[in-house]
Design an enzyme around this catalytic site. Structure first.
Site, PDB file in Angstrom:
ATOM      1  N   GLY A 168      12.469  -5.985  -8.420  1.00 10.62           N
ATOM      2  CA  GLY A 168      11.918  -5.910  -9.776  1.00 10.62           C
ATOM      3  C   GLY A 168      10.441  -6.229  -9.768  1.00 10.62           C
ATOM      4  O   GLY A 168       9.747  -6.042  -8.771  1.00 10.62           O
ATOM      5  N   GLY A 169       9.973  -6.781 -10.902  1.00 11.85           N
ATOM      6  CA  GLY A 169       8.547  -7.095 -11.032  1.00 11.85           C
ATOM      7  C   GLY A 169       8.104  -8.143 -10.031  1.00 11.85           C
ATOM      8  O   GLY A 169       6.899  -8.338  -9.832  1.00 11.85           O
ATOM      9  N   GLY A 403     -18.374  15.444   4.455  1.00 12.72           N
ATOM     10  CA  GLY A 403     -18.419  14.262   3.593  1.00 12.72           C
ATOM     11  C   GLY A 403     -17.957  13.028   4.343  1.00 12.72           C
ATOM     12  O   GLY A 403     -18.389  11.906   4.042  1.00 12.72           O
ATOM     13  N   ALA A 404     -17.085  13.233   5.322  1.00 10.19           N
ATOM     14  CA  ALA A 404     -16.554  12.087   6.067  1.00 10.19           C
ATOM     15  C   ALA A 404     -17.675  11.393   6.844  1.00 10.19           C
ATOM     16  O   ALA A 404     -17.614  10.182   7.066  1.00 10.19           O
ATOM     17  CB  ALA A 404     -15.444  12.541   7.006  1.00 10.19           C
TER      18      ALA A 404
END
Ligand code: HXC
Length: 513
Positions: A168-169, A403-404
């Site tokens: 859960g949370g 871009g890398a």
């Protein structure tokens, strides 16, 4: 009964946790008890417990009169290799380690202490989640922990070890912390369990394949480290802490190194001279450079096209980010960008200098990547590097395309020292692709298209696929012989020890999350 006897009796009751039957059941599941775990994690005899006598606050659904001292979590301080840490260890034998109000308050209290004394916080998690009988108070308790995790983030290192269920949370506290460890076969993490999934979507799964250590270490990237046993997990936490400072205001400890800082690496020349299409494991470069050839890899099984982790250079802790040509040719994709971005931000928050080893053909192409948001996720790494003000040294080993090239701690985004090996290729794209785009018409009309292409590829390679075009423009500080990498890096980081950059005053930036 004397007053001292009464105290001992109360403490004994607290130490008994859920009792012998529950302890036996815990052992049968292959798990250690909460206090045994702390004994293994911390220096011998160093644990000082806090709040052992705090009792369960819930009074509904069978909890009336059941006040359990300790409320299912053991908290306190101790030392690891002589350095203070704050800890909590959830006790599954008490109501499945579930988190009630008192349990949450204890964790919050020790987390507040960790922040006050500026010491790392380590949580050992083994819990059925929010205590159902305490309703919203346990939910509120979780939120109080989450809030503190966030406030402490970047201020003190926070480490979570998942040693049982985490459902859960409850998974969000570990997710906010810096490093998540999981133990194979006994730990699992998920938001909704197999039963709920089956009811909601019809999918069939089980605890292990939904949220076991292997899945989170390889697919989701939630776990940074996995361990074969709890003992192994604690050993790894101890090792990790050795590379980290106590808090963001300090630097990591310098450990005297017996490895020669002038040691050269003729083996690296073989990689440098290799055909640029041939893959190799970048680990071989990292091991060769590092003191005593030691490298603590983080996120080992996730996004293997980028490698991150810690080494020491002449005794100083250094964070390494390296493209790995062995996987996806070392290209950047969504997972690699996120993995490296988080690591860069961690190192920057904790004064750990960054070494970037570049061998990247570009971004991994494909519709899945584009629709998955590679633009947004790839920007995270660009953002993280641009924002980082710790010493940054970059070595282009081979390819740095597109871009890398910019992203991987280039000079333009404020790499402090940018080096390249003599075989480096730095350009917008590889020679083959570039020629096909630039000369598509000429290739079609040429009498001998193959020869035309080859000539142009050679011309492009001579001009661009080398480090000298960039070096002539000052985008590289130095082209270094591969064998000289270790001594040159040690000098560079030594020179940068006094680096100081004052960031612009603002509330905070807006990283593309
Ligand atoms: C109260 C709990 C509990 C819980 C387990 N127990 N989880 N008690 N609240 N959340 C108790 C059991 O009743 C049992 O009590 C004992 O702990 C041991 O549990 P077992 O089921 O016997 O153990 P095991 O078979 O190992 O299974 C462990 C388990 C299972 C997988 C964790 O107990 C389970 O599924 N629990 C519920 C998990 C869950 O849904 N939690 C809420 C998640 S939501 P006795 O007396 O019989 O020994 C959540 C919200 C957080 O956490 C929100 C934050 C934002």
């Amino acid at each position: 009964m004397t007053k001292t006897e009464e105290l001992l009796k109360r403490l004994q009751r607290a130490q008994a946790g859920g009792g012998t039957e529950k302890a036996k059941a815990q052992k049968e599941k292959g798990k250690l008890l909460a206090r045994e775990r702390l004994d293994l994690l911390l220096d011998e005899g160093s644990f000082r417990e806090l709040d052992a006598l705090v009792e369960t606050k819930g009074r509904e659904f069978g909890l009336e009169g059941k006040g359990v001292p300790g409320d299912g979590v053991v908290t306190g301080t101790g030392t690891i290799h002589g350095r203070t840490v704050c800890v909590f260890s959830q006790d599954f034998t008490v109501m499945g380690g579930s988190l009630g109000l008192a349990h949450a308050e204890k964790i919050c209290k020790v987390l507040d202490l960790a922040v006050r004394i500026r010491a790392p916080m380590i949580g050992l998690c083994d819990s059925g989640g929010a205590r159902i009988q305490e309703g919203v108070e346990s939910l509120g308790g979780y939120a109080e922990i989450f809030y503190r995790n966030v406030q402490a983030s970047g201020f003190i290192p926070q480490i979570s070890a998942i040693l049982g269920p985490c459902a859960g949370g409850a998974v969000y506290s570990p997710a906010i912390t810096d490093f998540v460890f999981m133990v194979e076969n006994t730990s699992f993490m998920f938001i909704t369990g197999p039963e709920v999934i089956k009811a909601a979507t019809g999918e069939q799964t089980d605890f292990e394949s939904l949220g076991g250590a292997h899945v989170h270490a390889t697919k989701s990237g939630v776990a940074h480290f996995t361990a074969g046993s709890e003992q192994d997990c604690f050993r790894q936490i101890q090792e990790l802490l050795g590379y980290l400072p106590q808090n963001g205001e300090e630097k990591p400890l310098r450990i005297a190194s017996s490895d020669n800082p002038s040691r050269t690496s003729p083996e690296l020349e073989k990689i440098c001279e290799m055909d640029s299409k041939k893959p190799y494991r970048v680990h071989d470069v990292i091991w060769e450079i590092a003191d005593a050839h030691q490298f603590l890899e983080v996120h080992k099984g996730f996004a293997e096209n980028i490698v991150v982790g810690f080494i020491r250079l002449n005794g100083e802790s250094v964070g390494v980010v390296a493209n790995n040509p062995k996987h996806l040719s070392g290209a950047l994709d969504i997972s690699a960008s996120e993995k490296a971005a988080r690591f860069v931000r961690f190192c920057d928050a904790f004064n750990i200098p960054l070494l970037t080893l570049v061998d990247v053909p570009g971004y991994w192409p494909g519709v899945t990547q584009e629709h998955g948001g590679i633009i947004r996720h790839g920007a995270k790494l660009l953002y993280a590097y641009s924002q980082a003000t710790v010493p940054k040294v970059t070595v282009i080993l081979r390819k740095a395309y597109g871009g890398a090239y910019d992203v991987m701690s280039s000079k333009h985004i404020r790499g402090d020292f940018n080096f390249a090996w003599p075989g480096a290729e730095i350009a917008v794209m590889g020679p083959q692709g570039a020629v096909e785009i630039l000369y598509s018409k000429e290739i079609k009309t040429s009498k001998d298209p193959e020869k035309f292409k080859q000539d142009k590829v050679q011309e492009y390679t001579r001009k661009f696929a080398n480090p000298y075009y960039a070096a002539q423009r000052g985008f590289l500080d130095e082209v270094i012989g591969a064998a000289q990498t270790r001594p040159r890096l040690i000098q560079a980081f030594e020179c940068l020890r006094t680096k100081r950059v004052e960031p612009l005053k603002k509330r905070h930036g807006n990283i593309p999350l």
